[in-house]
Design an enzyme around this catalytic site. Structure first.
Site: not given
Length: 784
Positions: A87, A346
């Site tokens: 770029e 339990s």
């Protein structure tokens, strides 16, 4: 401070006066028309990330845009090489505008009558992202001016960072990190050469080159970048040739979706764009999510599961799965069952035994009662329907027997139990304005998997629990649950596999696992629980239906426990933990039943059963009082016998050779379960016939009617029907319990008839008890 690029370049290429003029002009224009970069994190989506930074789940911004914050240092160097060289090769040398690139682009436009290459620099592209301009000459000039301003006000790193976070990648995806997760399913720091080239070229035409829609176009564009990298000799030719062989992925993942329910929960605690990692171990989370999905495929419809994995040392949550599948509406996948309030079954029993040990109510071998008992009208039964009779605290906890737990809670009191749990961080949800009662220990209150797992960490942390940590930056806050010694004894008890007791062969847990674990099942098979602890982790598992409907046949021991062990097998090895070392104030001591006192302090006749118990601080509590005995009765029965005849001598009865004898009393409710040799030791000898009177029979004794010991029952009739008996009881008080071979078969009133048919040949012991502990028994044989 880094010198602005525009100023640095001007100093190099212009005479001093021109330089001064340019600088002054630039400063004036910059002041008149200010322009700078907004924060690169502004408008970012909210990302809930694992401890290593891997996103678990992302939430788009208010405009529906996916943008994951990223820095220059956190992306792959390969991507930066591809981006800069394709770029803007002179990015680090130009002042924001590259006049040579602009001149080349203009000449190509004039020569070819069309745009062949652009002259935009990365800085100009960033200027366009911040302030979009028209494609006219005027718009282009304004864009270049803004690029020069950016270079004046910001460093190259700041400009590049903004590009990395805001470059368009198609649809609602912005920034290279979001693009990598969307199209590649990975982080921007993990790119290959081919992937880096693809990410570099996509922003040029994000819609036309989207790999999920146009893979052939994307491949062509990617290869163009690769060829450029080879021609510039940035990457070796051979590497480029290999990269061009890779297929462009065509997937599209709008957002990562790991630990979705936890991410939803944590979302509001993270600022958009902020880097605040959660404590989750990404690889462990993914492993357990997959394992949970496989496990759930074998369960009934609409059944969900939840798991929580906590690192003991730090209380950091390393895995959090709130449901089987977030998208599965049939299993209510959107409901977070880690936080849901359910009946804990339990699972609270270890805390009860820990509190009782800490308070000196029991030691590990204290004798408890497992028999039909009425606690002020509350008559608990065991999950199996049978009873054991006399049982140690250790075995009662391992086998999760209900009656001993209620007996213990009655001594501790429900109010004290509830308050101590709350002080330790475990808040139970009671219905309405109800107060704690005896049913709390059997699931008569609400709790969440999160609160239970959090509290269970105390058994690996010397009695300390604490608030679970969901973020790496959260401080560690401890809470006291029980003493270190009580926590150690409970953990030692729970580490002993049920397969190593004489009553349960469900599991064969290897000794090396050293997992202290407890299961639970709520009333009606609505919730199955399993919670386990080892040195490094505490794991909680819940299985059930979020809508509260029963899952018949599924309970903690057979449904949740296997998953618990599989999770422990998935945990990382070598993690830091808290080694289970026995505290110095805990030691072993031989004690005797039924009194529960040290064996070396008792006469031989007072020691019927010898046990080795864990004792805390040298305190040896006696057996809990017999509920059916009068308060004035001593646990030891004292009487006199004639030393020559062995007969009992009553008060006022003449005797020349009297001898004092002591016999320990067993709790009345346990007598039906005592073996013959123990029973003989508990019975006083017959009264000496020379006495002028004989003691009356025990008041309230009951009699089983309908059968006698020694009876033999045979099949009768042409069809050989199984024999049936109709039994009744005489002299019973209140509720009557009928047991066959120790298993409760029916509860009746004193006047009801108990009918039973014996389908299987064998020996049977039939016992009838009433609420006061009175009983009678017969032994019969059933043959074909």
């Amino acid at each position: 401070m880094e010198m602005p690029s525009l100023l640095r370049t001007a100093c190099l290429v212009a005479p001093p006066l021109i330089t001064v003029a340019l600088v002054v002009t630039a400063a004036v224009l910059n002041a008149l028309y200010p322009f700078s970069l907004p924060s690169p994190r502004k408008g970012a989506c909210t990302v809930v990330a694992a401890r290593d930074g891997t996103p678990l789940r992302a939430f788009a911004d208010e405009n529906g845009v996916w943008r994951h914050p990223v820095s220059v240092e956190s992306v792959s160097p390969l991507y930066l090489e591809a981006l800069i060289n394709y770029e803007d090769r002179y990015f680090y040398r130009h002042p924001g505008v590259n006049p040579f690139a602009l001149a080349r682009a203009a000449w190509q436009w004039v020569s070819n009558g069309r745009i062949v290459s652009g002259g935009s620099t990365l800085t100009m592209q960033v200027a366009r992202l911040v302030a979009p301009q028209s494609k006219t000459v005027e718009g282009k000039a304004r864009q270049m001016f803004r690029a020069l301003q950016l270079e004046w006000n910001h460093s190259k790193t700041e400009i590049l960072t903004y590009y990395l976070n805001h470059a368009p990648f198609g649809g609602t995806v912005e920034g290279v990190q979001a693009a990598c997760y969307t199209y590649l399913g990975k982080s921007a720091r993990e790119l290959s050469h081919a992937e880096a080239a693809l990410m570099a070229v996509l922003p040029q035409a994000p819609t036309r080159l989207r790999p999920d829609r146009h893979p052939s176009r994307a491949t062509t564009a990617r290869n163009k970048v690769l060829d450029r990298m080879a021609s510039l000799q940035v990457w070796p030719k051979q590497t480029v040739e290999q990269a061009e062989i890779e297929t462009v992925p065509s997937q599209y993942n709008a957002s990562p979706m790991s630990a979705p329910l936890l991410a939803r929960r944590l979302r509001d605690r993270i600022e958009p764009g902020a880097d605040r990692p959660a404590t989750i171990d990404f690889h462990l989370q993914n492993t357990l999510e997959q394992r949970l999905a496989d496990f759930a495929s074998e369960l009934p419809k609409r059944t969900s599961l939840a798991i929580l994995v906590v690192e003991n040392a730090s209380l950091a949550v390393r895995a959090y799965v709130g449901s089987v599948d977030f998208s599965d509406s049939e299993r209510f996948g959107h409901v977070d069952m880690v936080r849901a309030i359910r009946s804990p079954g339990s699972t609270l029993k270890p805390f009860l035994y820990g509190f009782a040990l800490e308070d000196g109510l029991i030691h590990s071998q204290s004798m408890l009662t497992d028999a039909p008992v009425s606690f002020g009208g509350y008559r608990p039964g065991n999950f199996t329907g049978g009873y054991v009779g006399p049982v140690s605290a250790e075995e009662a906890l391992q086998r999760s027997l209900n009656v001993p737990a209620v007996q213990l809670l009655e001594q501790l009191t429900p109010e004290a139990f509830h308050a101590r749990l709350r002080r330790g961080g475990l808040r139970l949800r009671l219905p309405g304005a109800a107060r704690p009662n005896l049913s709390v220990i059997l699931g008569g209150a609400g709790a969440s998997l999160e609160s239970l797992t959090e509290a269970f960490t105390c058994f690996a942390r010397k009695g300390l629990s604490g608030k679970l940590r969901f973020f790496e930056d959260e401080p560690l806050k401890n809470r006291y649950v029980t003493s270190e010694s009580a926590a150690w004894v409970v953990r030692h008890i729970l580490e002993t596999s049920p397969s190593r007791t004489r009553h349960n062969d469900l599991f064969d847990i290897p000794e090396y696992r050293k997992i202290a674990w407890k299961t639970g099942t709520s009333y009606g098979f609505r919730d199955a629980w399993a919670i386990g602890v080892n040195d490094s982790h505490t794991v909680g598992v819940w299985v059930g239906r979020p809508d509260g409907t029963p899952v018949p046949g599924h309970y903690g021991a057979i449904t949740a426990a296997p998953l618990l062990f599989a999770i422990f097998d998935s945990l990382p090895t070598g993690t830091s933990g808290t080694e289970s070392r026995r505290p110095e104030n805990v030691r072993e001591m031989d004690i005797c039943w039924p009194l529960g006192l040290p064996a070396d302090t008792l006469a031989q006749g007072l020691c019927h059963v010898r046990k080795t118990a864990w004792i805390i601080d040298g305190v040896v509590p006696p057996t809990l009082p017999d509920r059916n005995a009068n308060s004035w009765e001593s646990p030891v029965l004292t009487f006199w016998i004639d030393s020559e005849t062995g007969h009992r001598i009553l008060p006022g009865c003449p005797a020349e050779h009297g001898k004092k004898v002591e016999i320990p009393r067993w709790p009345l409710a346990l007598e039906p379960w005592l073996p013959p040799e123990i029973r003989r030791k508990t019975q006083p000898p017959p009264v000496d016939p020379s006495c002028a009177f004989v003691s009356a029979q025990r008041s309230g004794a009951l009699k089983l009617a309908g059968l006698a010991s020694g009876n033999i029952l045979r099949r009768a009739g042409e069809n050989g029907d199984a024999p049936r008996v109709d039994l009744s009881v005489l002299g019973a008080k209140e509720t009557v319990y009928w047991l066959i071979n120790g298993e409760l078969k029916r509860t009746t009133s004193p006047k009801e008839v108990f009918a039973h048919r014996f389908h299987t040949p064998g020996e049977y012991e039939i016992t009838v008890l009433d609420a006061n502990g009175n009983f009678d028994r017969v032994d019969i044989v059933v043959t074909n």
